[in-house]
Scaffold this motif. Structure first.
Motif, PDB file in Angstrom:
ATOM      1  N   GLU A   4      -3.652   8.929  -2.598  1.00  0.00           N
ATOM      2  CA  GLU A   4      -3.073   7.657  -3.009  1.00  0.00           C
ATOM      3  C   GLU A   4      -3.964   6.484  -2.611  1.00  0.00           C
ATOM      4  O   GLU A   4      -3.938   5.425  -3.222  1.00  0.00           O
ATOM      5  N   LYS A  73      -1.927  11.479 -10.736  1.00  0.00           N
ATOM      6  CA  LYS A  73      -1.131  10.505 -10.001  1.00  0.00           C
ATOM      7  C   LYS A  73      -1.993   9.319  -9.572  1.00  0.00           C
ATOM      8  O   LYS A  73      -1.581   8.158  -9.656  1.00  0.00           O
ATOM      9  N   GLU A  77      -1.568   5.363 -10.579  1.00  0.00           N
ATOM     10  CA  GLU A  77      -1.538   4.277  -9.612  1.00  0.00           C
ATOM     11  C   GLU A  77      -2.565   3.206  -9.991  1.00  0.00           C
ATOM     12  O   GLU A  77      -2.318   2.008  -9.864  1.00  0.00           O
ATOM     13  N   ASN A 112      12.051   7.405 -10.746  1.00  0.00           N
ATOM     14  CA  ASN A 112      11.637   6.425  -9.744  1.00  0.00           C
ATOM     15  C   ASN A 112      12.600   6.391  -8.559  1.00  0.00           C
ATOM     16  O   ASN A 112      12.175   6.336  -7.400  1.00  0.00           O
ATOM     17  N   ASN A 115      12.214   9.777  -6.575  1.00  0.00           N
ATOM     18  CA  ASN A 115      10.982   9.806  -5.779  1.00  0.00           C
ATOM     19  C   ASN A 115      11.034   8.825  -4.613  1.00  0.00           C
ATOM     20  O   ASN A 115      10.476   9.088  -3.544  1.00  0.00           O
ATOM     21  N   THR A 116      11.708   7.704  -4.811  1.00  0.00           N
ATOM     22  CA  THR A 116      11.883   6.745  -3.714  1.00  0.00           C
ATOM     23  C   THR A 116      12.701   7.364  -2.598  1.00  0.00           C
ATOM     24  O   THR A 116      12.350   7.250  -1.408  1.00  0.00           O
ATOM     25  N   ASP A 218       5.379  -0.957  -3.666  1.00  0.00           N
ATOM     26  CA  ASP A 218       5.350   0.385  -4.256  1.00  0.00           C
ATOM     27  C   ASP A 218       4.340   1.329  -3.624  1.00  0.00           C
ATOM     28  O   ASP A 218       4.355   2.524  -3.896  1.00  0.00           O
ATOM     29  N   SER A 219       3.436   0.816  -2.786  1.00  0.00           N
ATOM     30  CA  SER A 219       2.353   1.656  -2.278  1.00  0.00           C
ATOM     31  C   SER A 219       1.816   1.089  -0.968  1.00  0.00           C
ATOM     32  O   SER A 219       1.844  -0.127  -0.751  1.00  0.00           O
ATOM     33  N   LYS A 235       9.426   3.208  -5.716  1.00  0.00           N
ATOM     34  CA  LYS A 235       8.593   3.534  -6.860  1.00  0.00           C
ATOM     35  C   LYS A 235       8.893   2.620  -8.042  1.00  0.00           C
ATOM     36  O   LYS A 235      10.057   2.313  -8.319  1.00  0.00           O
ATOM     37  N   ASN A 237       6.933   3.119 -11.158  1.00  0.00           N
ATOM     38  CA  ASN A 237       6.081   3.634 -12.229  1.00  0.00           C
ATOM     39  C   ASN A 237       6.610   3.191 -13.582  1.00  0.00           C
ATOM     40  O   ASN A 237       7.783   3.367 -13.902  1.00  0.00           O
TER      41      ASN A 237
END
Length: 288
Positions: A4, A73, A77, A112, A115-116, A218-219, A235, A237
């Motif tokens: 990531e 992935k 990103e 989303n 995954n969160t 988000d990251s 997330k 996305n």
């Protein structure tokens, strides 16, 4: 290797001379068309450049990724911050019907949220609640598309607490609104792709004043995450040219409810008083 945090395009360029002939074809296609490659399977990418699926898989390994899904992935990103709005619109032209749009967008939002939930750090979540509860003053900073969820968080925190300041574009400059921030205060920054430069600058200023910074983003490689004392990830996305803020809003709901449960006795009386005000001034429609 933490995929990531990789700068994918730079990694490709650094490794380009070491790649096989077929892998160089893949590398060149990705550098020229990363917005399209991000949503291609290994098989489809191989067909597009004229190599086998196994060559695509080996290409991912040559760059240090544990399989093609990890590479994909990283590509996805990358495009969240690099795609222009025009490119995002072009990505959204493959829908065959209105219902397909509905189906894909809702499924994307479900993913989303899922995954969160899977990736959230419970300890970080609890720490943020502690910091909100103990701060002398709480500043909320979220600009551009993030202003919608910043307003939402500010609205409900103001119902629970009496020390909340929502920083936004208005009659005064945003820096004027946060000029009194101190080391006793908490600043909650909200930023999702495409990241607002002004949000980063406000948080950078607050950090220099000694304030505690919480990032909702988000990251971990989001610009405001590099400034934060605590980071909560949600997330976002995208499935189209519209940013998905469903998971961030759900995370904010959880923050509000968790804080409200800690202040349950205090806010019960407050809401009871509010109900009388709402009734006296006909704020809401009364059901027959």
């Amino acid at each position: 290797m933490n995929e990531e945090n990789k700068d994918l395009i730079r990694t490709i360029k650094q490794n380009f001379t070491k790649l096989s002939k077929g892998q160089k074809l893949i590398a060149q296609f990705i550098m020229d068309n990363y917005d399209k490659a991000a949503f291609m399977t290994a098989s489809k990418l191989g067909d597009k450049v004229g190599v086998s699926e196994s060559t695509v898989v080996r290409f991912a390994g040559a760059l240090g990724f544990d399989g093609y899904p990890k590479l994909q992935k990283s590509l996805q990103e990358l495009i969240k911050t690099k795609l222009t709005t025009v490119q995002r619109v072009e990505m959204s032209q493959d829908y065959s019907s209105d219902f397909e749009v509905l189906n894909k967008i809702l499924k994307s939002d479900i993913d989303n949220i899922r995954n969160t939930l899977e990736d959230i750090n419970p300890k970080a979540f609890e720490d943020v609640i502690d910091k909100i509860a103990s701060a002398k003053k709480i500043y909320i900073v979220g600009l551009r598309t993030s202003s919608a969820i910043a307003d939402y968080l500010g609205f409900y925190l103001n119902l629970i607490l009496d020390n909340v300041v929502l920083v936004n574009y208005g009659i005064s400059d945003v820096f004027e609104q946060i000029i009194k921030v101190s080391e006793e205060d908490l600043v909650i920054g909200i930023s999702f792709p495409r990241y607002s430069k002004k949000t980063y600058e406000i948080l950078e200023f607050a950090k220099k004043q000694g304030a505690t910074i919480v990032a909702l983003t988000d990251s971990h490689i989001s610009p405001i995450a590099t400034l934060s004392d605590n980071t909560l990830l949600a997330k976002s996305n995208m499935a189209s040219f519209v940013d998905s803020l469903v998971a961030p809003l759900s995370l904010i709901n959880a923050l509000i409810v968790a804080l409200g449960m800690r202040e349950k006795d205090k806010i019960k009386g407050y809401f009871d008083k509010l109900e009388h005000v709402w009734k006296d001034f006909n704020i809401y429609e009364e059901q027959a």
